[in-house]
Design an enzyme around this catalytic site. Structure first.
Site, PDB file in Angstrom:
ATOM      1  CE  LYS A 106      -2.090   2.865   2.581  1.00 61.76           C
ATOM      2  NZ  LYS A 106      -2.151   3.971   1.621  1.00 61.76           N
ATOM      3  N   GLY A 114       6.665   5.083   7.978  1.00 62.33           N
ATOM      4  CA  GLY A 114       5.768   6.231   8.095  1.00 62.33           C
ATOM      5  C   GLY A 114       5.912   6.851   9.471  1.00 62.33           C
ATOM      6  CB  SER A 115       3.803   9.222  11.276  1.00 61.85           C
ATOM      7  OG  SER A 115       2.584   8.509  11.317  1.00 61.85           O
ATOM      8  CB  ALA A 146       0.920   8.801  15.165  1.00 63.49           C
ATOM      9  CB  THR A 147       0.824   5.373  11.111  1.00 61.02           C
ATOM     10  OG1 THR A 147       0.252   6.651  10.811  1.00 61.02           O
ATOM     11  CG2 THR A 147       0.111   4.319  10.303  1.00 61.02           C
ATOM     12  CD  GLU A 204      13.230   1.031   9.258  1.00 62.40           C
ATOM     13  OE1 GLU A 204      13.745   2.035   9.789  1.00 62.40           O
ATOM     14  OE2 GLU A 204      13.722  -0.102   9.354  1.00 62.40           O
ATOM     15  CB  CYS A 239      12.857   9.539   7.993  1.00 64.94           C
ATOM     16  SG  CYS A 239      13.843   8.436   6.955  1.00 64.94           S
ATOM     17  CD  GLU A 292       9.165  12.991  11.655  1.00 62.67           C
ATOM     18  OE1 GLU A 292       8.055  12.462  11.796  1.00 62.67           O
ATOM     19  OE2 GLU A 292      10.108  12.448  11.038  1.00 62.67           O
TER      20      GLU A 292
HETATM   21  P1  NAD Z   1       1.857   8.099   7.725  1.00 63.72           P
HETATM   22  O1  NAD Z   1       2.131   7.289   8.941  1.00 63.72           O
HETATM   23  O2  NAD Z   1       0.767   9.075   7.758  1.00 63.72           O
HETATM   24  O3  NAD Z   1       1.548   7.162   6.475  1.00 63.72           O
HETATM   25  C1  NAD Z   1       2.440   6.155   6.042  1.00 63.72           C
HETATM   26  C2  NAD Z   1       1.649   5.074   5.332  1.00 63.72           C
HETATM   27  O4  NAD Z   1       0.801   4.440   6.290  1.00 63.72           O
HETATM   28  C3  NAD Z   1       0.724   5.595   4.228  1.00 63.72           C
HETATM   29  O5  NAD Z   1       0.710   4.666   3.165  1.00 63.72           O
HETATM   30  C4  NAD Z   1      -0.626   5.639   4.919  1.00 63.72           C
HETATM   31  O6  NAD Z   1      -1.707   5.539   4.047  1.00 63.72           O
HETATM   32  C5  NAD Z   1      -0.541   4.415   5.817  1.00 63.72           C
HETATM   33  N1  NAD Z   1      -1.441   4.430   6.978  1.00 63.72           N
HETATM   34  C6  NAD Z   1      -1.983   5.491   7.612  1.00 63.72           C
HETATM   35  N2  NAD Z   1      -2.770   5.073   8.631  1.00 63.72           N
HETATM   36  C7  NAD Z   1      -2.709   3.720   8.647  1.00 63.72           C
HETATM   37  C8  NAD Z   1      -3.275   2.715   9.480  1.00 63.72           C
HETATM   38  N3  NAD Z   1      -4.068   3.003  10.501  1.00 63.72           N
HETATM   39  N4  NAD Z   1      -2.988   1.421   9.216  1.00 63.72           N
HETATM   40  C9  NAD Z   1      -2.171   1.093   8.201  1.00 63.72           C
HETATM   41  N5  NAD Z   1      -1.599   2.010   7.365  1.00 63.72           N
HETATM   42  C10 NAD Z   1      -1.859   3.308   7.598  1.00 63.72           C
HETATM   43  O7  NAD Z   1       3.252   8.775   7.341  1.00 63.72           O
HETATM   44  P2  NAD Z   1       3.513   9.800   6.147  1.00 63.72           P
HETATM   45  O8  NAD Z   1       2.988  11.134   6.571  1.00 63.72           O
HETATM   46  O9  NAD Z   1       3.082   9.204   4.860  1.00 63.72           O
HETATM   47  O10 NAD Z   1       5.105   9.831   6.099  1.00 63.72           O
HETATM   48  C11 NAD Z   1       5.889  10.698   6.858  1.00 63.72           C
HETATM   49  C12 NAD Z   1       6.480   9.981   8.049  1.00 63.72           C
HETATM   50  O11 NAD Z   1       7.250   8.864   7.611  1.00 63.72           O
HETATM   51  C13 NAD Z   1       7.428  10.830   8.866  1.00 63.72           C
HETATM   52  O12 NAD Z   1       7.171  10.617  10.232  1.00 63.72           O
HETATM   53  C14 NAD Z   1       8.796  10.274   8.504  1.00 63.72           C
HETATM   54  O13 NAD Z   1       9.792  10.454   9.485  1.00 63.72           O
HETATM   55  C15 NAD Z   1       8.486   8.838   8.320  1.00 63.72           C
HETATM   56  N6  NAD Z   1       9.515   8.168   7.522  1.00 63.72           N
HETATM   57  C16 NAD Z   1      10.358   7.312   8.150  1.00 63.72           C
HETATM   58  C17 NAD Z   1      11.362   6.682   7.433  1.00 63.72           C
HETATM   59  C18 NAD Z   1      12.304   5.728   8.101  1.00 63.72           C
HETATM   60  O14 NAD Z   1      12.968   4.992   7.376  1.00 63.72           O
HETATM   61  N7  NAD Z   1      12.396   5.693   9.406  1.00 63.72           N
HETATM   62  C19 NAD Z   1      11.489   6.927   6.063  1.00 63.72           C
HETATM   63  C20 NAD Z   1      10.604   7.818   5.459  1.00 63.72           C
HETATM   64  C21 NAD Z   1       9.611   8.432   6.195  1.00 63.72           C
END
Ligand code: NAD
Length: 475
Positions: free
Chosen positions: A173, A226-227, A229-230, A248, A282, A379
């Protein structure tokens, strides 16, 4: 208007509901395509396809899987210019970034795991006079990969490549904010010879499809970027259903500059680590700590360089700074300017939305903040950094380690002993010394504390996507 479709069992299909979401070009603010607004029904179909494809995919040889990954990599290269343009249009990042980072690395990820799987061997243990032990790695089943918007195709391929190489089938996804290049990739899968159902891609809102993806009994592992929180929601779902997970997540990375550094190099790389991809990596160094004796000079150097960053159309090759990814994200970034001022911060440059169509934020440097204020703890994930003078190693180590995050850090000094001392003392998954973003794909990648669980990269990802069995044979 182009419709971004799901890819299920080798076919591009509309979501069962027939619903689509707007896909916005962040540099104009205009809707330019539509993306499938999938729900549980689509997820279930994709998981069914992945489940049905698993028994035969896991029996393919490593060479067969490696060949398909290489073909996918070659097809990205053949369509390089289209991918570059699409990534910059969808995300708002400058063409140079898509051209030099996102798209080359996407094809490299596939090639890398095509090579790595051929070398992936179970370890053997000496018999100690009793018997022989050896490990056997086997694929675990259909897995889920969830990726964010900041490096769309780069992180999508970074996850699916080791999963497929290790013999798993995948439901992926991509972020609903940047779905275009993953969609383009799915159009190449049949041509590359990927059997039906081995890779399935579901588009749509995370909160709408998330539970269906991460609680389904047929899914054996979830890899997420992703974040935080998620990530916490995903960890809870996976824990409750006994699935493996790899997370991650976010960062608030310190960049520590000692007076004995190579000043010009530290300054120019700090500009990159602060503002590359509009600060939406990130690993960007968002908290800059500079030893007091060079603080003034370093700060002035950064301001001078920030004035020269050219913001504008991501597709213009002269642009250094593109748009941030969405209106909602721009508003979140901008909200921190008031917070920083309330916390006593002084905005040295930037601090507002740029006067351009679309979602642009000026590169921003803020000083005079305590290490424990919100601006220095949360962040922001935009072109915003704080800068703070420090007096000694102990003080800066405490400040650097004072957040919930622990993803990456950079240390700038010519004193090797000091660099190693500091590198050991900083709590983060990666510490760079006199550099930033230098990556060897064989090394573990991930974060400590609330920045991550588990590690990706090299054999770490292959082991995550495998079950391990210890076989013990009596002498
Ligand atoms: P996000 O958590 O909002 O979304 C990430 C993904 O998760 C998206 O595909 C989203 O649709 C999906 N998602 C959202 N809610 C979900 C749920 N309840 N269940 C399953 N999937 C869900 O993050 P974002 O805003 O897309 O990305 C930015 C964040 O990603 C920042 O916090 C950044 O630091 C982090 N990030 C981390 C790394 C790393 O390697 N550590 C790399 C890139 C980005």
């Amino acid at each position: 208007m182009e419709k971004i479709l799901n890819f299920i069992n080798g076919e591009l299909v509309e979501p069962v509901s027939g619903n689509f979401l707007d896909n916005v070009n962040p540099s104009t603010g205009e809707v330019y395509s539509l993306v499938s607004d999938s729900d549980e029904q689509d997820v279930n179909k994709a998981i069914e396809a992945a489940k049905n494809a698993f028994p035969s995919w896991k029996k393919t040889t490593r060479e067969e899987r490696a060949d398909i990954l290489r073909k996918l990599s070659a097809l990205i290269k053949e369509n390089f210019d289209e991918f570059v343009k699409a990534e910059s249009t969808d995300n708002g990042k400058p063409l140079k970034v898509s051209e030099n980072v996102d798209i080359p690395r996407s094809s490299k990820n596939l090639e890398y795991y095509a090579d790595e799987i051929l070398k992936f061997e179970g370890e053997k243990f000496s018999d100690e006079g009793m018997g022989e032990n050896y490990l056997e790695y086997s694929p675990i089943g259909p897995v889920v990969s969830i990726s964010p918007w900041n490096l769309p195709l780069y992180l999508f391929t970074w996850k699916i490549a080791p999963a497929l190489a290790a013999g798993n089938t995948v439901v992926a996804k991509p972020s609903e904010v940047t779905p275009m290049t993953a969609y383009m990739f799915t159009k190449l899968c049949n041509e590359a010879g990927l059997p039906k159902g081995v890779l399935n891609v579901i588009h749509g809102l995370g909160h709408k499809v998330g539970d269906a993806l991460t609680t389904h009994p047929d899914i054996k592992a979830v890899s997420f970027t992703g974040s935080t929180a998620t990530g916490k929601i995903i960890a809870k779902n996976c824990g409750a259903h006994m699935k493996k997970y790899s997370l991650e997540m976010g960062g608030k990375n310190p960049n520590i500059i000692f007076a004995d550094c190579d000043f010009d190099e530290a300054l120019s790389v700090t500009m990159r680590s602060s503002f590359a991809n509009q600060g939406q990596i990130c690993l960007c160094g968002s908290r800059i700590f500079v030893e007091r004796s060079i603080y003034q000079k370093f700060k002035e150097g950064m301001i001078e360089k920030a004035k020269k960053l050219r913001q504008g159309d991501p597709l213009d090759p002269k642009t250094h700074q593109g748009a941030v990814v969405s209106e909602a994200h721009m508003n979140k970034i901008i909200s921190f300017f008031d917070i920083a001022i309330e916390e006593g911060g002084k905005i040295l440059i930037g601090g507002k939305r740029a006067d351009l169509p679309g979602f642009f934020v000026e590169p921003t440097i803020i000083e005079n903040l305590s290490h424990d204020c919100r601006t220095n703890q949360e962040e922001i994930f935009g072109p915003v950094v704080t800068i703070t003078p420090f007096d000694n190693e102990e003080e800066v180590t405490t400040w650097a380690n004072s957040t919930e995050y622990g993803l990456s850090a950079s240390i700038w000094t010519k004193d090797d002993a000091k660099a190693r001392r500091m590198a050991s003392a900083i709590d983060s998954g990666v510490v760079w010394v006199n550099t930033w973003l230098m990556r060897d794909l064989r090394t573990p990648f991930g974060g400590m504390k609330e920045s991550g669980r588990g590690r990706e990269g090299g054999t770490y990802a292959l082991k995550f996507y495998s079950d391990v069995k210890n076989i013990c044979i009596k002498r």
